[in-house]
Design a protein around this motif. Structure first.
Motif, PDB file in Angstrom:
ATOM      1  N   THR A 180      -5.297 -21.194  11.277  1.00  0.00           N
ATOM      2  CA  THR A 180      -4.974 -20.821   9.895  1.00  0.00           C
ATOM      3  C   THR A 180      -6.105 -20.025   9.259  1.00  0.00           C
ATOM      4  O   THR A 180      -5.868 -18.999   8.611  1.00  0.00           O
ATOM      5  N   VAL A 181      -7.336 -20.486   9.451  1.00  0.00           N
ATOM      6  CA  VAL A 181      -8.476 -19.787   8.858  1.00  0.00           C
ATOM      7  C   VAL A 181      -8.632 -18.401   9.471  1.00  0.00           C
ATOM      8  O   VAL A 181      -9.049 -17.464   8.786  1.00  0.00           O
ATOM      9  N   PHE A 182      -8.281 -18.253  10.745  1.00  0.00           N
ATOM     10  CA  PHE A 182      -8.343 -16.919  11.352  1.00  0.00           C
ATOM     11  C   PHE A 182      -7.428 -15.954  10.611  1.00  0.00           C
ATOM     12  O   PHE A 182      -7.792 -14.788  10.390  1.00  0.00           O
ATOM     13  N   ASN A 183      -6.252 -16.427  10.201  1.00  0.00           N
ATOM     14  CA  ASN A 183      -5.342 -15.581   9.430  1.00  0.00           C
ATOM     15  C   ASN A 183      -5.952 -15.211   8.075  1.00  0.00           C
ATOM     16  O   ASN A 183      -5.763 -14.091   7.587  1.00  0.00           O
ATOM     17  N   VAL A 184      -6.666 -16.141   7.478  1.00  0.00           N
ATOM     18  CA  VAL A 184      -7.361 -15.853   6.217  1.00  0.00           C
ATOM     19  C   VAL A 184      -8.421 -14.775   6.441  1.00  0.00           C
ATOM     20  O   VAL A 184      -8.568 -13.849   5.637  1.00  0.00           O
ATOM     21  N   ILE A 185      -9.142 -14.888   7.561  1.00  0.00           N
ATOM     22  CA  ILE A 185     -10.163 -13.892   7.883  1.00  0.00           C
ATOM     23  C   ILE A 185      -9.524 -12.520   8.080  1.00  0.00           C
ATOM     24  O   ILE A 185     -10.066 -11.495   7.633  1.00  0.00           O
ATOM     25  N   MET A 186      -8.364 -12.456   8.724  1.00  0.00           N
ATOM     26  CA  MET A 186      -7.681 -11.187   8.895  1.00  0.00           C
ATOM     27  C   MET A 186      -7.326 -10.572   7.545  1.00  0.00           C
ATOM     28  O   MET A 186      -7.456  -9.352   7.345  1.00  0.00           O
ATOM     29  N   ALA A 187      -6.901 -11.408   6.604  1.00  0.00           N
ATOM     30  CA  ALA A 187      -6.577 -10.913   5.258  1.00  0.00           C
ATOM     31  C   ALA A 187      -7.835 -10.379   4.570  1.00  0.00           C
ATOM     32  O   ALA A 187      -7.797  -9.329   3.906  1.00  0.00           O
ATOM     33  N   LEU A 188      -8.953 -11.079   4.744  1.00  0.00           N
ATOM     34  CA  LEU A 188     -10.216 -10.631   4.148  1.00  0.00           C
ATOM     35  C   LEU A 188     -10.682  -9.321   4.772  1.00  0.00           C
ATOM     36  O   LEU A 188     -11.234  -8.455   4.077  1.00  0.00           O
ATOM     37  N   ILE A 189     -10.455  -9.164   6.070  1.00  0.00           N
ATOM     38  CA  ILE A 189     -10.839  -7.920   6.747  1.00  0.00           C
ATOM     39  C   ILE A 189     -10.009  -6.757   6.220  1.00  0.00           C
ATOM     40  O   ILE A 189     -10.532  -5.659   5.957  1.00  0.00           O
ATOM     41  N   ILE A 190      -8.708  -6.988   6.047  1.00  0.00           N
ATOM     42  CA  ILE A 190      -7.833  -5.941   5.493  1.00  0.00           C
ATOM     43  C   ILE A 190      -8.300  -5.562   4.092  1.00  0.00           C
ATOM     44  O   ILE A 190      -8.364  -4.375   3.732  1.00  0.00           O
ATOM     45  N   LEU A 191      -8.645  -6.564   3.275  1.00  0.00           N
ATOM     46  CA  LEU A 191      -9.148  -6.305   1.932  1.00  0.00           C
ATOM     47  C   LEU A 191     -10.472  -5.535   1.983  1.00  0.00           C
ATOM     48  O   LEU A 191     -10.713  -4.626   1.179  1.00  0.00           O
ATOM     49  N   HIS A 192     -11.308  -5.893   2.944  1.00  0.00           N
ATOM     50  CA  HIS A 192     -12.605  -5.230   3.124  1.00  0.00           C
ATOM     51  C   HIS A 192     -12.418  -3.749   3.452  1.00  0.00           C
ATOM     52  O   HIS A 192     -13.073  -2.874   2.850  1.00  0.00           O
ATOM     53  N   VAL A 193     -11.528  -3.456   4.384  1.00  0.00           N
ATOM     54  CA  VAL A 193     -11.261  -2.067   4.761  1.00  0.00           C
ATOM     55  C   VAL A 193     -10.637  -1.309   3.595  1.00  0.00           C
ATOM     56  O   VAL A 193     -10.984  -0.144   3.328  1.00  0.00           O
ATOM     57  N   ALA A 194      -9.723  -1.974   2.874  1.00  0.00           N
ATOM     58  CA  ALA A 194      -9.089  -1.333   1.715  1.00  0.00           C
ATOM     59  C   ALA A 194     -10.123  -0.980   0.652  1.00  0.00           C
ATOM     60  O   ALA A 194     -10.040   0.079   0.009  1.00  0.00           O
ATOM     61  N   ALA A 195     -11.116  -1.850   0.473  1.00  0.00           N
ATOM     62  CA  ALA A 195     -12.177  -1.585  -0.507  1.00  0.00           C
ATOM     63  C   ALA A 195     -12.992  -0.364  -0.093  1.00  0.00           C
ATOM     64  O   ALA A 195     -13.363   0.466  -0.937  1.00  0.00           O
ATOM     65  N   ILE A 196     -13.282  -0.226   1.200  1.00  0.00           N
ATOM     66  CA  ILE A 196     -14.030   0.929   1.690  1.00  0.00           C
ATOM     67  C   ILE A 196     -13.261   2.216   1.405  1.00  0.00           C
ATOM     68  O   ILE A 196     -13.828   3.217   0.944  1.00  0.00           O
ATOM     69  N   VAL A 197     -11.947   2.186   1.670  1.00  0.00           N
ATOM     70  CA  VAL A 197     -11.111   3.357   1.418  1.00  0.00           C
ATOM     71  C   VAL A 197     -11.049   3.652  -0.076  1.00  0.00           C
ATOM     72  O   VAL A 197     -11.131   4.813  -0.506  1.00  0.00           O
ATOM     73  N   PHE A 198     -10.928   2.602  -0.896  1.00  0.00           N
ATOM     74  CA  PHE A 198     -10.876   2.762  -2.352  1.00  0.00           C
ATOM     75  C   PHE A 198     -12.144   3.428  -2.879  1.00  0.00           C
ATOM     76  O   PHE A 198     -12.090   4.361  -3.678  1.00  0.00           O
ATOM     77  N   TYR A 199     -13.300   2.940  -2.442  1.00  0.00           N
ATOM     78  CA  TYR A 199     -14.557   3.500  -2.923  1.00  0.00           C
ATOM     79  C   TYR A 199     -14.715   4.958  -2.490  1.00  0.00           C
ATOM     80  O   TYR A 199     -15.275   5.772  -3.230  1.00  0.00           O
ATOM     81  N   LEU A 200     -14.235   5.287  -1.310  1.00  0.00           N
ATOM     82  CA  LEU A 200     -14.329   6.662  -0.837  1.00  0.00           C
ATOM     83  C   LEU A 200     -13.391   7.572  -1.621  1.00  0.00           C
ATOM     84  O   LEU A 200     -13.781   8.673  -2.033  1.00  0.00           O
ATOM     85  N   ALA A 201     -12.150   7.121  -1.859  1.00  0.00           N
ATOM     86  CA  ALA A 201     -11.145   7.957  -2.499  1.00  0.00           C
ATOM     87  C   ALA A 201     -11.311   8.030  -4.018  1.00  0.00           C
ATOM     88  O   ALA A 201     -11.135   9.102  -4.606  1.00  0.00           O
ATOM     89  N   VAL A 202     -11.646   6.909  -4.646  1.00  0.00           N
ATOM     90  CA  VAL A 202     -11.680   6.853  -6.110  1.00  0.00           C
ATOM     91  C   VAL A 202     -13.081   7.114  -6.669  1.00  0.00           C
ATOM     92  O   VAL A 202     -13.256   7.894  -7.609  1.00  0.00           O
ATOM     93  N   LYS A 203     -14.076   6.489  -6.081  1.00  0.00           N
ATOM     94  CA  LYS A 203     -15.425   6.597  -6.631  1.00  0.00           C
ATOM     95  C   LYS A 203     -16.326   7.560  -5.863  1.00  0.00           C
ATOM     96  O   LYS A 203     -17.513   7.711  -6.183  1.00  0.00           O
ATOM     97  N   ARG A 204     -15.744   8.188  -4.820  1.00  0.00           N
ATOM     98  CA  ARG A 204     -16.478   9.157  -4.007  1.00  0.00           C
ATOM     99  C   ARG A 204     -17.774   8.579  -3.446  1.00  0.00           C
ATOM    100  O   ARG A 204     -18.815   9.235  -3.427  1.00  0.00           O
ATOM    101  N   MET A 205     -17.690   7.342  -2.972  1.00  0.00           N
ATOM    102  CA  MET A 205     -18.842   6.672  -2.375  1.00  0.00           C
ATOM    103  C   MET A 205     -18.492   6.284  -0.950  1.00  0.00           C
ATOM    104  O   MET A 205     -17.516   5.559  -0.715  1.00  0.00           O
ATOM    105  N   ASN A 206     -19.260   6.778   0.011  1.00  0.00           N
ATOM    106  CA  ASN A 206     -19.045   6.456   1.422  1.00  0.00           C
ATOM    107  C   ASN A 206     -19.857   5.208   1.753  1.00  0.00           C
ATOM    108  O   ASN A 206     -21.070   5.277   1.912  1.00  0.00           O
ATOM    109  N   LEU A 207     -19.177   4.068   1.866  1.00  0.00           N
ATOM    110  CA  LEU A 207     -19.852   2.808   2.156  1.00  0.00           C
ATOM    111  C   LEU A 207     -20.026   2.580   3.652  1.00  0.00           C
ATOM    112  O   LEU A 207     -20.808   1.708   4.043  1.00  0.00           O
ATOM    113  N   LEU A 208     -19.292   3.327   4.454  1.00  0.00           N
ATOM    114  CA  LEU A 208     -19.351   3.123   5.901  1.00  0.00           C
ATOM    115  C   LEU A 208     -20.589   3.760   6.512  1.00  0.00           C
ATOM    116  O   LEU A 208     -21.240   3.167   7.375  1.00  0.00           O
TER     117      LEU A 208
END
Length: 212
Positions: free
Chosen positions: A138-166
């Motif tokens: 169950t916790v592994f599924n939670v981690i997968m959700a957090l990873i998806i959120l993490h990647v989405a945040a990276i894309v958001f910062y690049l697209a909206v705030k023009r910040m490359n976090l990677l």
């Protein structure tokens, strides 16, 4: 560098743990789990003794700072301090806690046939071991959700705030803004070595089930 190595090794080991678990290569799965445990112990050590930007005191902020920063998410303003912003800092804590919970549950887990088990499974009953195994999944599924959120945040910062976090997580460098004064961020090889030794020792002791 130690923090970046921790990050990418953790990414690789999480992926390998998923693959080895799915393919039922349980010996490899256990070894991967011990390696993740060692990484977590090192990150805990490094969070107090590492470089300034790696320390928990640098990026773990109170609710007020998080709320203030959250209000600027969709604005053009940037977080000008090096290291994690207040919101990102708590995402790091959430990820570390979730991974720690998964690893700890795996140490006590027992499979449905009772053939495969974690090194500490002998401390609990079969039913408790099965509950640990289910919680582990169950916790592994939670981690997968957090990873998806993490990647989405990276894309958001690049697209909206023009910040490359990677890029900084690969190269260790980023562009300094005009109003920013970047302090020295050196790290101690001696403290890193001590952390590696401690992390390896803890993982080894746990892998033996504390039986010598």
């Amino acid at each position: 560098m130690p923090l970046r190595l921790f990050h990418w090794l953790l990414v690789a080991l999480i992926a390998f743990s998923w693959w080895s678990g799915e393919e039922h290569y349980m010996e490899w799965h256990r070894l991967s789990g011990y390696a993740i445990l060692a990484l977590l112990v090192f990150r805990l050590w490094w969070g107090f003794t590492g470089s300034r930007t790696a320390r928990f005191t640098q990026f773990v902020r109170g609710p007020g700072a998080v709320f203030t920063y959250a209000k600027t998410l969709f604005s053009s303003s940037r977080h000008t301090a090096d290291g994690h912003n207040p919101l990102g800092g708590w995402s790091v804590i959430a990820m570390l806690l979730a991974i720690a919970a998964m690893v700890i549950a795996g140490l006590f887990a027992v499979d449905v046939d009772g053939w495969e088990s974690g090194p500490l499974a002998y401390w609990v009953s079969f039913e408790q071991g099965r509950s640990a195994a289910e919680f582990h999944e169950t916790v592994f599924n939670v981690i997968m959700a957090l990873i998806i959120l993490h990647v989405a945040a990276i894309v958001f910062y690049l697209a909206v705030k023009r910040m490359n976090l990677l890029r900084p997580m690969i190269t260790g460098r980023r562009t300094k803004t005009a109003e920013e004064a970047v302090e020295d961020a050196r790290w101690s090889p001696a403290m890193a070595l001590i952390g590696i030794v401690i992390a390896g020792a803890v993982a080894w002791f746990v892998s033996t089930g504390f039986r010598f």
